[in-house]
Design a protein around this motif. Structure first.
Motif, PDB file in Angstrom:
ATOM      1  N   GLU A  15       3.576   1.683   8.381  1.00 18.16           N
ATOM      2  CA  GLU A  15       4.391   2.563   9.226  1.00 18.16           C
ATOM      3  C   GLU A  15       4.708   1.995  10.605  1.00 18.16           C
ATOM      4  OE1 GLU A  15       2.279   6.244   9.403  1.00 18.16           O
ATOM      5  OE2 GLU A  15       3.865   7.314   8.357  1.00 18.16           O
ATOM      6  N   TYR A 156      -3.549  -8.849  18.831  1.00 12.87           N
ATOM      7  CA  TYR A 156      -3.453  -8.008  17.628  1.00 12.87           C
ATOM      8  C   TYR A 156      -2.223  -7.097  17.697  1.00 12.87           C
ATOM      9  CZ  TYR A 156      -4.390  -4.097  14.524  1.00 12.87           C
ATOM     10  OH  TYR A 156      -4.260  -3.122  13.571  1.00 12.87           O
ATOM     11  N   ARG A 160       1.051  -7.219  15.184  1.00 15.08           N
ATOM     12  CA  ARG A 160       1.505  -6.065  14.387  1.00 15.08           C
ATOM     13  C   ARG A 160       2.992  -5.826  14.589  1.00 15.08           C
ATOM     14  NH1 ARG A 160      -1.982  -1.846  12.087  1.00 15.08           N
ATOM     15  NH2 ARG A 160      -0.558  -0.194  12.682  1.00 15.08           N
ATOM     16  N   TYR A 169      -0.266  -5.350   5.437  1.00 18.45           N
ATOM     17  CA  TYR A 169      -1.145  -4.413   6.146  1.00 18.45           C
ATOM     18  C   TYR A 169      -2.202  -5.217   6.898  1.00 18.45           C
ATOM     19  CZ  TYR A 169       0.971  -0.655   3.433  1.00 18.45           C
ATOM     20  OH  TYR A 169       1.856   0.237   2.893  1.00 18.45           O
ATOM     21  N   ARG A 171      -5.329  -5.441   9.892  1.00 19.47           N
ATOM     22  CA  ARG A 171      -6.249  -4.743  10.785  1.00 19.47           C
ATOM     23  C   ARG A 171      -6.983  -5.741  11.657  1.00 19.47           C
ATOM     24  NH1 ARG A 171     -10.550  -2.079   6.465  1.00 19.47           N
ATOM     25  NH2 ARG A 171     -11.620  -4.003   5.943  1.00 19.47           N
ATOM     26  N   TYR A 232     -17.952  -8.497   3.980  1.00 23.79           N
ATOM     27  CA  TYR A 232     -17.463  -7.403   3.144  1.00 23.79           C
ATOM     28  C   TYR A 232     -16.111  -6.876   3.608  1.00 23.79           C
ATOM     29  CZ  TYR A 232     -22.176  -7.884   1.419  1.00 23.79           C
ATOM     30  OH  TYR A 232     -23.311  -8.404   0.867  1.00 23.79           O
ATOM     31  N   LEU A 237     -14.845 -10.105   0.882  1.00 27.24           N
ATOM     32  CA  LEU A 237     -14.804  -9.309  -0.347  1.00 27.24           C
ATOM     33  C   LEU A 237     -13.387  -9.109  -0.884  1.00 27.24           C
ATOM     34  CD1 LEU A 237     -15.905  -7.233  -2.438  1.00 27.24           C
ATOM     35  CD2 LEU A 237     -15.969  -5.553  -0.608  1.00 27.24           C
TER      36      LEU A 237
ATOM     37  N   THR B 211     -12.367  -3.296  -1.385  1.00 20.61           N
ATOM     38  CA  THR B 211     -12.949  -3.317  -0.038  1.00 20.61           C
ATOM     39  C   THR B 211     -13.028  -1.905   0.534  1.00 20.61           C
ATOM     40  OG1 THR B 211     -11.940  -5.490   0.291  1.00 20.61           O
ATOM     41  CG2 THR B 211     -12.707  -4.347   2.264  1.00 20.61           C
ATOM     42  N   GLU B 215     -16.365   0.338   1.434  1.00 21.72           N
ATOM     43  CA  GLU B 215     -16.585   0.831   2.808  1.00 21.72           C
ATOM     44  C   GLU B 215     -16.848   2.338   2.779  1.00 21.72           C
ATOM     45  OE1 GLU B 215     -13.034  -0.414   4.850  1.00 21.72           O
ATOM     46  OE2 GLU B 215     -13.747  -2.471   5.103  1.00 21.72           O
ATOM     47  N   LEU B 319      -2.490   4.197   2.507  1.00 24.04           N
ATOM     48  CA  LEU B 319      -2.415   2.877   3.137  1.00 24.04           C
ATOM     49  C   LEU B 319      -2.050   3.002   4.609  1.00 24.04           C
ATOM     50  CD1 LEU B 319      -0.613   0.873   0.308  1.00 24.04           C
ATOM     51  CD2 LEU B 319      -2.931   0.508   1.150  1.00 24.04           C
ATOM     52  N   ASP B 320      -1.035   3.803   4.898  1.00 24.86           N
ATOM     53  CA  ASP B 320      -0.620   3.960   6.296  1.00 24.86           C
ATOM     54  C   ASP B 320      -1.753   4.503   7.144  1.00 24.86           C
ATOM     55  OD1 ASP B 320       1.947   2.947   6.087  1.00 24.86           O
ATOM     56  OD2 ASP B 320       2.767   4.847   5.381  1.00 24.86           O
ATOM     57  N   PHE B 323      -4.559   1.874   7.810  1.00 26.40           N
ATOM     58  CA  PHE B 323      -4.290   0.807   8.770  1.00 26.40           C
ATOM     59  C   PHE B 323      -3.899   1.359  10.132  1.00 26.40           C
ATOM     60  CE2 PHE B 323      -4.641  -1.362   4.845  1.00 26.40           C
ATOM     61  CZ  PHE B 323      -5.189  -2.571   5.184  1.00 26.40           C
ATOM     62  N   ALA B 324      -3.413   2.588  10.177  1.00 23.27           N
ATOM     63  CA  ALA B 324      -3.196   3.238  11.472  1.00 23.27           C
ATOM     64  C   ALA B 324      -4.544   3.504  12.125  1.00 23.27           C
ATOM     65  CB  ALA B 324      -2.432   4.542  11.294  1.00 23.27           C
ATOM     66  N   ALA B 326      -7.283   1.865  11.655  1.00 28.15           N
ATOM     67  CA  ALA B 326      -7.861   0.594  12.089  1.00 28.15           C
ATOM     68  C   ALA B 326      -7.309   0.227  13.456  1.00 28.15           C
ATOM     69  CB  ALA B 326      -7.539  -0.500  11.084  1.00 28.15           C
ATOM     70  N   ALA B 327      -6.022   0.457  13.647  1.00 35.75           N
ATOM     71  CA  ALA B 327      -5.404   0.103  14.919  1.00 35.75           C
ATOM     72  C   ALA B 327      -5.963   0.954  16.050  1.00 35.75           C
ATOM     73  CB  ALA B 327      -3.896   0.298  14.833  1.00 35.75           C
ATOM     74  N   ASN B 330      -9.511   0.242  17.114  1.00 36.93           N
ATOM     75  CA  ASN B 330      -9.681  -0.929  17.974  1.00 36.93           C
ATOM     76  C   ASN B 330      -9.113  -0.688  19.374  1.00 36.93           C
ATOM     77  OD1 ASN B 330     -10.901  -3.368  16.620  1.00 36.93           O
ATOM     78  ND2 ASN B 330      -9.622  -2.482  15.024  1.00 36.93           N
ATOM     79  N   THR B 331      -8.083   0.134  19.448  1.00 35.65           N
ATOM     80  CA  THR B 331      -7.515   0.435  20.755  1.00 35.65           C
ATOM     81  C   THR B 331      -8.540   1.184  21.609  1.00 35.65           C
ATOM     82  OG1 THR B 331      -5.407   0.666  19.647  1.00 35.65           O
ATOM     83  CG2 THR B 331      -5.519   1.456  21.902  1.00 35.65           C
TER      84      THR B 331
END
Lengths: 333, 333
Positions: A15, A156, A160, A169, A171, A232, A237, B211, B215, B319-320, B323-324, B326-327, B330-331
């Motif tokens: 997205e 990062y 993106r 995708y 991360r 992992y 992984l 993966t 997790e 999926l979105d 990975f959203a 994940a972003a 980290n932010t």
């Protein structure tokens, strides 16, 4: 067929929003470079630099091409990373980000991240893109998945933006050492899984070997200063599962071929040329990067490559030792 | 063919030594019971108890058969564990060990380990055998691999003696909660990997989903009081890799079939009967065992089972979000 894949690819695009148009230099226009072309063309201004492997001639002047770029993508093996990074280093702008997707080691046993970090210095902006993103699959429009290994969160965020609109995708993973060793080791272990498969150990053995490989990978990453859990991640992984079970996987095939090596064949030597994993294992040994006594699965790969005969039988002592250790470890508790 | 497999099986037998001959009662003589027969017959005195599913008649009196046994192996689904454990409880000797290989939940949402622990009490001697040991593969002479989940090291040592000479590699895991949830969840996630495969998401997606599943499994195990790392043991990672990639896997096929469910079909309902994983997910919801809001991959399985249409498209929001997250994670760092 192409149309269908193209529809699939529109369906699987993260997205992430971005209207940024970047100037990108891609180093290499082989399989990896064409994957990058597939992911980025149409949205960014791409320039490809490549070298003729026969006469060494280069299609455009590298230093000049790197000068005005927002990104330089190393889409070629680990081997030439140092030379190319050194050549462009004084020419790239401060905001330029160097990305690498190389999953091997150079002839001095260095990871691509160590090379880029060394050449670009402490303030250098770079990231490693590691995870399941098989080139053929990406070019067929299937989504790819990767950790972006970088200590800098702005690298990062910027990366993106670069891949916004592409079926990749990403991360963030700040454990650059961990992701680097994860992908290198995955290319060492996958041929072992391929060999076990071809030698007829069965499907249960595949699950066991994946577990054992990742346990050893976690210990190695820790011994190199990374974080155990990175084994992992998508770089370990994720990439291992995809590569070990993809019918088109080169690394899996390397292992399968080893099983059919006849005595006297130079299969082991031949593999060195074609397999990043076996090359990495050679570098590990040549430069004493790891104590192989502590890592039985690496030793097993070495033994199978050095003497690719009776492959099935070679797994037996490894299995016995693995489960004997487990027993005594618990007895000592 | 049989001869060749038989030679293979001699090649892959753990080194464990034992001359002990045990009296073993095996509960159930279906696919799982026959696997146990294959692994143990010839070395031990085996008795099989089974119940006719049509008229409920039993081939031998259960209580009497359990009385003099060194081991009772529950080689049947989770459902009848409580009833059978309660029936034999007062009859088994103090040294008798109960083993279970069931990878589901009963109708009260209990794991087989919770059932055995509850019925046998704090001093009860029991263990769970969980890992890649597909029945067809084991019967074909390929080695199996498993964690023996038990808090008691003498139960582990004794069980190793039981399987000495059989192609089953066992290691001790004291995290009984962890191994129990690992195998249950792997049967929930594997259909998802099968569905993704059939829906054409590609090989890269397989690595990503493995993966992500592991997790989430690690977080669930932790939330239930187990150890995160058990997700990456043979009971979790090992069994998931084998089952998700074995051509003969029932759980993989369950997922593949979902993709072809036509609107109006009762595929979702039908699956409940045939899939331990989907049954477990139903129990998780019925008894509120987990907060599904925290576990997006479980929600995705639920959504695909409830409405098995446009399966490929259903992966997209997952999926979105993955990975959203994940972003932003980290932010926030």
């Amino acid at each position: 067929m192409d149309k269908q894949y193209s529809e699939d690819s529109r369906q699987f695009v993260p997205e992430t929003m971005s209207n940024m148009r970047f100037a990108v230099l891609v180093l290499g226009h082989g399989e990896m470079g064409r994957s990058m072309e597939h992911l980025l063309s149409g949205r960014h201004a791409l320039t490809f630099w490549e070298r003729n492997l026969e006469d060494g001639s280069e299609n455009i002047p590298l230093e000049q091409a790197a000068a005005q770029k927002d990104f330089v993508i190393f889409a070629l093996p680990a081997l030439p990373h140092a030379e190319l990074a050194e050549r462009i280093q004084a020419h790239i702008s401060d905001h330029c980000i160097c990305l690498s997707i190389a999953k091997g080691m150079d002839e001095q046993g260095r990871t691509p991240a160590a090379v880029l970090g060394g050449v670009l210095g402490p303030a250098g902006r770079f990231g490693m893109i590691y995870g399941p993103m098989i080139a053929e699959e990406v070019r067929a429009g299937h989504p790819g998945f990767a950790e972006l290994g970088t200590t800098q969160s702005d690298v990062y965020e910027r990366t993106r933006e670069l891949f916004a609109g592409a079926p990749l995708y990403l991360r963030h993973n700040t454990d650059v050492i961990g992701v680097s060793w994860a992908v290198i080791l995955k290319n060492v272990y996958v041929p072992l899984l391929g060999a076990a498969e071809e030698a007829g150990l069965g499907d249960n053995a595949r699950g066991f070997l994946a577990t054992a490989a990742l346990e050893e990978m976690a210990r190695i990453i820790e011994s190199r200063g990374g974080r155990r859990e990175t084994a992992y991640s998508l770089a370990g992984l994720g990439d291992l599962v995809t590569t070990a079970t993809s019918t088109g996987s080169h690394h899996r095939q390397v292992g399968r071929d080893l099983v059919h090596c006849a005595p006297g064949d130079t299969c082991g030597t031949g593999m060195n040329v074609h397999s990043e994993g076996i090359h990495s294992l050679n570098m590990v040994q040549r430069f004493g990067l790891l104590d192989l006594e502590s890592f039985p699965l690496l030793r097993l790969v070495r033994d199978i490559v050095n003497e690719p005969r009776d492959v099935a039988a070679k797994f037996r002592p490894f299995l016995d030792a693995s489960f004997a250790d487990a027993a005594s470890r618990n007895t000592r508790d």
